[in-house]
Design a protein around this motif. Structure first.
Motif, PDB file in Angstrom:
ATOM      1  N   LEU A  34       0.812  -1.214   0.000  1.00 46.92           N
ATOM      2  CA  LEU A  34       0.000   0.000   0.000  1.00 46.92           C
ATOM      3  C   LEU A  34       0.847   1.266   0.000  1.00 46.92           C
ATOM      4  N   TYR A  35       1.887   1.294   0.826  1.00 45.56           N
ATOM      5  CA  TYR A  35       2.713   2.497   0.946  1.00 45.56           C
ATOM      6  C   TYR A  35       3.334   2.860  -0.403  1.00 45.56           C
ATOM      7  N   GLY A  36       3.873   1.876  -1.101  1.00 46.00           N
ATOM      8  CA  GLY A  36       4.497   2.132  -2.387  1.00 46.00           C
ATOM      9  C   GLY A  36       3.505   2.577  -3.443  1.00 46.00           C
ATOM     10  N   ILE A  37       2.319   1.944  -3.462  1.00 43.41           N
ATOM     11  CA  ILE A  37       1.308   2.310  -4.449  1.00 43.41           C
ATOM     12  C   ILE A  37       0.834   3.739  -4.225  1.00 43.41           C
ATOM     13  N   VAL A  38       0.553   4.077  -2.971  1.00 41.78           N
ATOM     14  CA  VAL A  38       0.093   5.435  -2.664  1.00 41.78           C
ATOM     15  C   VAL A  38       1.190   6.447  -2.995  1.00 41.78           C
ATOM     16  N   GLY A  39       2.440   6.088  -2.741  1.00 32.35           N
ATOM     17  CA  GLY A  39       3.544   6.986  -3.082  1.00 32.35           C
ATOM     18  C   GLY A  39       3.619   7.257  -4.573  1.00 32.35           C
ATOM     19  N   GLU A  40       3.406   6.228  -5.376  1.00 28.99           N
ATOM     20  CA  GLU A  40       3.418   6.418  -6.831  1.00 28.99           C
ATOM     21  C   GLU A  40       2.249   7.306  -7.266  1.00 28.99           C
ATOM     22  N   LEU A  41       1.082   7.090  -6.660  1.00 24.28           N
ATOM     23  CA  LEU A  41      -0.076   7.917  -7.005  1.00 24.28           C
ATOM     24  C   LEU A  41       0.130   9.364  -6.570  1.00 24.28           C
ATOM     25  N   LEU A  42       0.809   9.568  -5.449  1.00 24.50           N
ATOM     26  CA  LEU A  42       1.126  10.924  -4.998  1.00 24.50           C
ATOM     27  C   LEU A  42       1.969  11.639  -6.044  1.00 24.50           C
ATOM     28  N   ALA A  43       2.983  10.958  -6.544  1.00 27.91           N
ATOM     29  CA  ALA A  43       3.818  11.554  -7.594  1.00 27.91           C
ATOM     30  C   ALA A  43       3.004  11.793  -8.865  1.00 27.91           C
ATOM     31  N   ALA A  44       2.070  10.874  -9.154  1.00 25.76           N
ATOM     32  CA  ALA A  44       1.255  11.017 -10.358  1.00 25.76           C
ATOM     33  C   ALA A  44       0.343  12.237 -10.270  1.00 25.76           C
ATOM     34  N   THR A  45      -0.218  12.510  -9.069  1.00 23.93           N
ATOM     35  CA  THR A  45      -1.099  13.672  -8.940  1.00 23.93           C
ATOM     36  C   THR A  45      -0.333  14.974  -9.149  1.00 23.93           C
ATOM     37  N   ARG A  46       0.926  15.002  -8.738  1.00 23.46           N
ATOM     38  CA  ARG A  46       1.729  16.209  -8.958  1.00 23.46           C
ATOM     39  C   ARG A  46       1.931  16.455 -10.446  1.00 23.46           C
ATOM     40  N   SER A  47       2.194  15.385 -11.173  1.00 23.52           N
ATOM     41  CA  SER A  47       2.349  15.519 -12.626  1.00 23.52           C
ATOM     42  C   SER A  47       1.015  15.877 -13.281  1.00 23.52           C
ATOM     43  N   LEU A  48      -0.082  15.284 -12.784  1.00 28.75           N
ATOM     44  CA  LEU A  48      -1.393  15.583 -13.347  1.00 28.75           C
ATOM     45  C   LEU A  48      -1.756  17.041 -13.116  1.00 28.75           C
ATOM     46  N   GLY A 109       3.245   5.012   6.149  1.00 24.98           N
ATOM     47  CA  GLY A 109       4.683   4.891   6.380  1.00 24.98           C
ATOM     48  C   GLY A 109       5.028   4.561   7.823  1.00 24.98           C
ATOM     49  N   ARG A 110       4.086   4.768   8.740  1.00 23.08           N
ATOM     50  CA  ARG A 110       4.342   4.481  10.160  1.00 23.08           C
ATOM     51  C   ARG A 110       3.832   3.107  10.580  1.00 23.08           C
ATOM     52  N   ILE A 111       3.242   2.384   9.643  1.00 23.46           N
ATOM     53  CA  ILE A 111       2.638   1.092   9.970  1.00 23.46           C
ATOM     54  C   ILE A 111       3.628  -0.032   9.715  1.00 23.46           C
ATOM     55  N   VAL A 112       3.712  -0.954  10.664  1.00 18.84           N
ATOM     56  CA  VAL A 112       4.412  -2.222  10.457  1.00 18.84           C
ATOM     57  C   VAL A 112       3.325  -3.299  10.437  1.00 18.84           C
ATOM     58  N   TRP A 113       3.017  -3.812   9.258  1.00 14.24           N
ATOM     59  CA  TRP A 113       1.940  -4.781   9.138  1.00 14.24           C
ATOM     60  C   TRP A 113       2.353  -6.107   9.758  1.00 14.24           C
ATOM     61  N   GLN A 114       1.505  -6.650  10.596  1.00 16.15           N
ATOM     62  CA  GLN A 114       1.800  -7.919  11.257  1.00 16.15           C
ATOM     63  C   GLN A 114       1.440  -9.086  10.342  1.00 16.15           C
ATOM     64  N   ARG A 115       2.183 -10.162  10.485  1.00 17.08           N
ATOM     65  CA  ARG A 115       1.864 -11.360   9.720  1.00 17.08           C
ATOM     66  C   ARG A 115       0.513 -11.906  10.177  1.00 17.08           C
ATOM     67  N   PRO A 116      -0.272 -12.439   9.246  1.00 19.04           N
ATOM     68  CA  PRO A 116      -1.558 -13.010   9.653  1.00 19.04           C
ATOM     69  C   PRO A 116      -1.356 -14.173  10.605  1.00 19.04           C
TER      70      PRO A 116
END
Length: 267
Positions: A34-48, A109-116
């Motif tokens: 999720l963090y990486g995908i949202v980061g890419e979309l953040l960069a995309a909105t700046r370009s948009l 970015g502050r989340i450490v996802w726990q293993r199921p």
């Protein structure tokens, strides 16, 4: 691939990429992504946002060449100005979306996802004619009856070993846009009348990462032994499943067949 010099082609590329993303995000298998995908979309909105501002500027730059079909330059110029203003407003909305995405990125970015605590292993997956029979059972008697029937394919450790060997292990039971799911106790039933498939999954708690075999003597482990165990489990599982499908009544699990034989109900 972006051209960096053909705005029409790059706009089409962006449309296709976003369409693909909309489909791809229908199922997220790993929350770490999720963090990486949202980061890419953040960069995309700046370009948009930048693109929208530049498109509005182009509409104003060529305002003097704008005319309606009847040649009215005044109306054409008014529409060019109105389009530029609408593009400016769109850029402002994208800027607001950018701020919200920035906040989302910070939280993620502050989340450490726990293993199921558990996974799901495939008990059985049926398609075509075999799935049709179970779908008919669901229509006639409900999903509880279907789960009870498909439990006949579950042979405990053998099923688990085969699923692990074939990497049929999931954090959540696989589903799609046209797939329905119901759970009962440790089982999850998924089915799709549209694509004619049915599957049963069982919850499975994986051993700790540092788990070791019992006993103080040498343990018979390693890749070769693991492969042998997995192959043995697959063979045993196939034999049992063939009994379910080939005992004269596909729709009768072998444990029910045994009862019928003991009672003298089968000739």
């Amino acid at each position: 691939m972006p051209t960096f010099n053909d705005p029409t082609a790059d706009a089409e590329e962006a449309r296709q990429a976003l369409r693909g993303l909309a489909h791809a995000t229908m199922r997220i298998d790993d929350p770490d992504k999720l963090y990486g995908i949202v980061g890419e979309l953040l960069a995309a909105t700046r370009s948009l946002e930048q693109s929208l501002i530049q498109l509005g500027g182009a509409s104003l730059t060529y305002q003097g060449r704008a005319a309606h079909d009847d040649g009215d330059l005044g109306l054409g110029a008014a529409d060019a100005w109105a389009a530029a203003d609408a593009l400016r407003q769109a850029a402002q909305h994208v800027n607001a979306a950018e701020s919200a995405l920035d906040q989302a990125s910070g939280h993620l970015g502050r989340i450490v996802w726990q293993r199921p605590q558990w996974h799901w292993v495939t008990v059985v997956f049926l398609q075509g004619e075999e799935a049709d029979r179970v779908l008919d059972l669901i229509d006639r008697d409900g999903t509880d009856a279907a789960i009870e029937h498909l439990r006949g394919f579950d042979y405990g450790d053998e099923t688990t070993s085969a699923a692990l060997a074939n990497e049929h292990v999931y954090d959540t039971p696989p589903t799609g846009a046209n797939t329905r799911m119901v759970t009962e106790s440790e089982y999850a039933l998924t089915y799709s009348p549209t694509f004619v498939h049915v599957a049963l999954y069982r919850s499975y708690t994986p051993p700790p990462d540092d788990a070791t075999g019992e006993g103080d003597g040498p343990q018979n482990t390693g890749p070769a032994q693991d492969a042998a165990n997995a192959e043995a489990a697959r063979r045993a599982l196939d034999e049992r499943r063939n009994r379910v499908r080939g005992d004269g009544s596909w729709f009768t699990p072998d444990r029910i067949t045994d009862i019928k034989r003991n009672r003298g109900l089968e000739r």
